[in-house]
Design a protein around this motif. Structure first.
Motif, short mmCIF file in Angstrom:
data_model
loop_
_atom_site.label_atom_id
_atom_site.label_comp_id
_atom_site.label_asym_id
_atom_site.label_seq_id
_atom_site.Cartn_x
_atom_site.Cartn_y
_atom_site.Cartn_z
N ARG A 49 -8.49 -9.39 -97.30
CA ARG A 49 -7.46 -10.23 -96.81
C ARG A 49 -7.47 -10.16 -95.20
NH1 ARG A 49 -1.91 -10.43 -100.36
NH2 ARG A 49 -2.93 -11.09 -102.24
N THR A 56 0.98 -14.73 -89.02
CA THR A 56 1.97 -15.67 -90.01
C THR A 56 1.19 -15.86 -91.35
OG1 THR A 56 3.11 -16.87 -88.23
CG2 THR A 56 2.86 -17.84 -90.26
N LEU A 57 -0.09 -16.19 -91.08
CA LEU A 57 -1.01 -16.40 -92.26
C LEU A 57 -1.68 -15.43 -92.76
CD1 LEU A 57 -2.36 -19.91 -91.34
CD2 LEU A 57 -0.52 -19.56 -92.78
N THR A 58 -1.86 -15.20 -94.10
CA THR A 58 -2.69 -14.38 -94.90
C THR A 58 -3.76 -15.26 -95.39
OG1 THR A 58 -0.93 -12.65 -95.28
CG2 THR A 58 -2.84 -12.22 -96.62
N LEU A 59 -5.04 -14.75 -95.26
CA LEU A 59 -6.16 -15.61 -96.04
C LEU A 59 -6.98 -14.65 -96.55
CD1 LEU A 59 -5.82 -16.65 -92.37
CD2 LEU A 59 -6.62 -18.59 -93.98
N VAL A 60 -7.76 -15.08 -97.57
CA VAL A 60 -8.70 -14.44 -98.42
C VAL A 60 -9.92 -15.13 -98.18
CG1 VAL A 60 -9.19 -14.12 -100.68
CG2 VAL A 60 -6.72 -14.06 -100.19
N LEU B 11 3.86 -24.35 -98.03
CA LEU B 11 2.47 -24.42 -98.33
C LEU B 11 2.24 -24.98 -99.74
CD1 LEU B 11 0.95 -21.35 -96.41
CD2 LEU B 11 1.13 -23.65 -95.61
N PHE B 20 -0.81 -28.17 -91.05
CA PHE B 20 0.14 -26.90 -90.93
C PHE B 20 -0.29 -25.92 -89.93
CE2 PHE B 20 -2.02 -23.89 -93.54
CZ PHE B 20 -2.61 -24.54 -94.69
N THR B 43 5.77 -18.87 -93.75
CA THR B 43 5.11 -19.68 -94.70
C THR B 43 5.82 -19.37 -96.22
OG1 THR B 43 3.22 -18.22 -95.09
CG2 THR B 43 3.09 -19.99 -93.58
N ARG B 49 -1.02 -17.91 -104.22
CA ARG B 49 -2.11 -18.05 -103.51
C ARG B 49 -2.33 -19.78 -103.53
NH1 ARG B 49 -7.28 -14.23 -104.11
NH2 ARG B 49 -6.15 -12.47 -103.74
N LEU B 59 -4.97 -19.16 -99.33
CA LEU B 59 -3.66 -18.59 -98.28
C LEU B 59 -2.83 -17.72 -99.07
CD1 LEU B 59 -4.36 -21.83 -96.61
CD2 LEU B 59 -3.30 -20.28 -95.18
N VAL B 60 -1.91 -16.84 -98.83
CA VAL B 60 -0.99 -16.13 -99.57
C VAL B 60 0.23 -16.57 -98.52
CG1 VAL B 60 -0.31 -14.01 -100.44
CG2 VAL B 60 -2.76 -14.56 -100.11
#
Lengths: 231, 231
Positions: A49, A56-60, B11, B20, B43, B49, B59-60
Motif C-alpha cells: 500500500r 490523503t489517499l491510500t493506494l494498492v 469515493l 477527485f 476520503t 476498497r 484506493l482505500v
C-alpha cells in the motif's frame, strides 16, 4: 488491429497524486465509438500500500516491482511521478531504489517494442530526478517542476560522477530524444504538465485526432510545449 | 489562528480519478512558508476498497460513510466526483445510495460551520447528478460535463417528481447559490474543471493570493468561469 500500448506507472509513498492521476486519466480515456482503449495501464511498486504526497489517499498498486521488472519488454511506456527531493533521495539510495535505477537502465537499453515500434520513458514533475539518478539523462536537454531545475542538475551530476552535461530548460515538456537503443525520453514540467505530456505522447503514438478527442473528454485545453511555467 | 477547512471526498467504485485527485491536490498544497495547510481532506465511502473508473487504481478510503455522516457538522466542504450515469443510477437507487442522498440533504440543512463561517457542497463533472438526485439542485442554475447536460436535468426532474426548474448552463463552473440554511452549492464542468473549481473555492475561502500560489505550485493556468467547454 490497432496496437495497444502498455503503460507501467511507478507508485511509491510520497508520490504526488496529480503527477500520476493526470496521465492515468489520459491513458484510460475511451474512444467515442466504444472501441477498445488504446492503452493498458499497470501501477506497480515495492509497497503493498502506498500513501500519496498529501497523505490523503491510500493506494494498492496492482503489480509488484518484480512483476514489471521481470517483464520489461512488454511495456511501451514507463512513467515516473515526482515527489519532494527529501522523499526521493532516501528512496533512491535504498536497496529498492538501486533496483529501480537498474530497471530504468535496463529499459533504456531495450529496442522499441516489436508490436508497436515505440518505447518511452516518461517523467512528470520531479519524477525527472529519478531518471537523472539512473544516469539516462546525461547529455540531454530536459525539464522538471519550475522549482526543481537546480536539483535536477545535481541529481544528474551525482549519477555521472561529475559533469553530466544535462541542460535544464523551462518548458511545459521536453522531448529529450532517444537512448542509444532507441528509447525516447520525455519529461513533463510540474504536476498538471503531466496531462499535457500524456496528450503529446498520445499524439505521437496514435495521432492528433485521438489526442484532441481525449482533451475534449477531460475538458482540457492543450497547452504548448514551449509555454514553460513562469516564462 | 487561520481557520482550517475540512473537506470530505466521497469515493466509490467507478468514480473518475481526475475528478477527485485534481481537487485533492489543490486542497493539499502547502504554503511556501511551511505553515500548516489550510485544508484537511478526508476520503470516505461505503466500500473498504474502491476501483476508479479506469479500473486501474485501487484506493482505500480513510473513513467510512458512517464516520462522516454521523459527524457532518465538522465538515466545510462535501465533494462529489462523477462517473458514468450507468454507474451512478444503480448506486443511487441502492440502500447505500439512499443513505448518501439523505446525508446530502442533511448537510444542505446545516448552518455555515461556526469555526469558519462557510459550508459548501462541491460537485465535479457528473458528480452533479448525485446532487441532482438529492433534490438540492431544484430551481438552481447548474453545470456538469458537457456531455451530461440533458441527463443532469433528467436526474433533477426525477428527484422533483416533475419539473425541477433547474437551468443547466455551459460554464467551467457554476456558483449555484445557497440553500435556505446557507450552504453554498458549486458545480464544476467536466473532469479538469474540478481543478479550476477548487482554485475558485480556495479563493473564496482564503483569498486570491493563496489560490494563485496553489496554481503556481501545480503549474496550472487558472481558467475563467464563463469559459464553458466547447462554447
Amino acid at each position: 488491429m490497432a496496437p495497444v500500448f502498455n503503460v507501467a506507472v511507478f507508485l511509491y509513498s510520497g508520490a504526488d497524486i496529480l503527477d500520476f492521476c493526470g496521465p492515468i486519466e489520459i491513458y484510460s480515456t475511451s474512444p467515442p465509438s466504444g472501441a477498445a482503449v488504446p492503452f493498458t495501464v499497470t501501477t506497480f511498486g515495492f509497497e503493498e500500500r502506498i500513501k500519496d504526497a498529501t497523505n490523503t489517499l491510500t493506494l494498492v498498486p496492482e503489480a509488484t516491482f518484480q512483476d514489471v521488472s521481470s517483464n520489461l519488454d512488454n511495456y511501451d511506456i514507463l512513467l515516473f511521478p515526482g515527489s519532494w527531493p527529501d522523499v526521493l533521495s532516501p528512496l533512491l539510495e535504498s536497496e529498492n531504489g538501486k533496483a529501480l535505477l537498474d530497471m530504468i537502465r535496463n529499459f533504456a537499453r531495450l529496442k522499441p517494442r516489436e508490436e508497436t515500434g515505440h518505447r518511452i520513458v516518461q517523467s512528470v514533475c520531479t519524477g525527472a530526478l529519478i531518471l537523472a539518478a539512473s544516469g539516462i539523462l546525461a547529455g540531454k536537454t530536459v525539464t522538471t517542476h519550475h522549482l526543481g531545475y537546480d536539483i535536477l542538475k545535481e541529481f544528474a551530476d551525482k549519477a555521472a560522477g561529475g559533469e553530466s552535461n544535462i541542460k535544464v530548460v523551462r518548458k511545459r515538456w521536453v522531448d529529450a530524444g532517444f537512448t542509444d537503443a532507441g528509447v525516447r525520453i520525455i519529461n513533463a514540467g510540474g504536476v498538471t504538465s503531466g496531462i499535457d505530456t500524456s496528450l503529446f505522447i498520445s499524439e505521437v503514438l496514435i495521432g492528433k485526432e485521438w489526442a484532441d478527442h481525449v482533451a475534449d473528454v477531460v475538458e482540457f485545453e492543450r497547452r504548448k510545449q514551449d509555454d514553460g511555467w513562469g516564462a
